[in-house]
Design a protein around this motif. Structure first.
Motif, mmCIF file in Angstrom:
data_model
loop_
_atom_site.group_PDB
_atom_site.id
_atom_site.type_symbol
_atom_site.label_atom_id
_atom_site.label_comp_id
_atom_site.label_asym_id
_atom_site.label_seq_id
_atom_site.Cartn_x
_atom_site.Cartn_y
_atom_site.Cartn_z
ATOM 1 N N GLU A 1 -7.043 -13.632 2.781
ATOM 2 C CA GLU A 1 -6.054 -13.651 3.309
ATOM 3 C C GLU A 1 -4.455 -13.044 3.365
ATOM 4 O OE1 GLU A 1 -5.639 -11.676 7.575
ATOM 5 O OE2 GLU A 1 -7.360 -12.446 6.544
ATOM 6 N N ARG B 1 -0.199 -8.218 4.248
ATOM 7 C CA ARG B 1 0.065 -6.709 3.453
ATOM 8 C C ARG B 1 1.060 -5.596 4.231
ATOM 9 N NH1 ARG B 1 -1.705 -2.320 6.237
ATOM 10 N NH2 ARG B 1 -2.454 0.078 4.974
ATOM 11 N N GLN C 1 -2.003 -7.680 7.729
ATOM 12 C CA GLN C 1 -2.826 -8.602 6.271
ATOM 13 C C GLN C 1 -3.827 -7.791 6.090
ATOM 14 O OE1 GLN C 1 -2.722 -12.151 6.316
ATOM 15 N NE2 GLN C 1 -0.398 -11.452 7.295
ATOM 16 N N GLU C 2 -4.084 -7.742 5.148
ATOM 17 C CA GLU C 2 -5.980 -7.614 3.816
ATOM 18 C C GLU C 2 -6.808 -8.851 4.313
ATOM 19 O OE1 GLU C 2 -7.633 -5.009 2.092
ATOM 20 O OE2 GLU C 2 -5.880 -3.875 3.681
ATOM 21 N N ASP D 1 0.576 -0.754 -0.327
ATOM 22 C CA ASP D 1 -0.122 -0.183 -0.175
ATOM 23 C C ASP D 1 0.787 1.335 0.276
ATOM 24 O OD1 ASP D 1 -2.950 -1.019 -0.214
ATOM 25 O OD2 ASP D 1 -2.775 -1.097 2.060
#
Length: 133
Positions: free
Chosen positions: A106, A109, A99-100, A83
């Protein structure tokens, strides 16, 4: 290992992708383009798959230069989300922040607030393991 690079317009997603493809950190092999600007994500057998939209396959835009054509992969399994333009993160972030969940899958991230550091952060992600106390 597929990386899903996310961020608002102008955050450097394509610049980072081109950096990893054309001038990657020496700890990594050169990356390959899957998609730029838009990506088709599907869950297949518990794995998140990224594909380029057919009309955009093999195209990438670099601000100030325009749209370029280059070799690309037809698909990749997404193993990590990056991100860009994320707010400053804690020195030792909670595991939940790293985590995303995308389409019920899952995915690890990493928020990155400084584009200049992104290639070395990605190399660290790919070449090291998390310390477990």
């Amino acid at each position: 290992m597929g990386l899903l690079i996310r961020g608002p317009s102008g955050s450097g997603k394509s610049t980072l992708a081109l950096s990893l493809i054309l001038d990657c950190p020496r700890a990594l092999p050169p990356a390959e383009l899957v998609a730029d600007d838009r990506v088709v994500l599907t869950a297949e057998n518990g794995i998140l798959i990224a594909r380029p939209p057919p009309l955009l396959a093999g195209l990438i835009e670099l601000r100030g230069i325009g749209v370029r054509r280059m070799p690309h992969r037809a698909y990749v399994a997404v193993r990590h989300v990056v991100d860009l333009s994320a707010p400053e993160t804690a020195r030792m972030p909670d595991a939940a922040e790293l985590q995303e969940q995308i389409q019920g899958i899952e995915i690890p991230r990493t928020p990155i607030s400084a584009l200049a550091l992104a290639p070395v952060i990605i190399a660290c992600i790919l070449k090291t393991r998390a310390y477990e106390n």
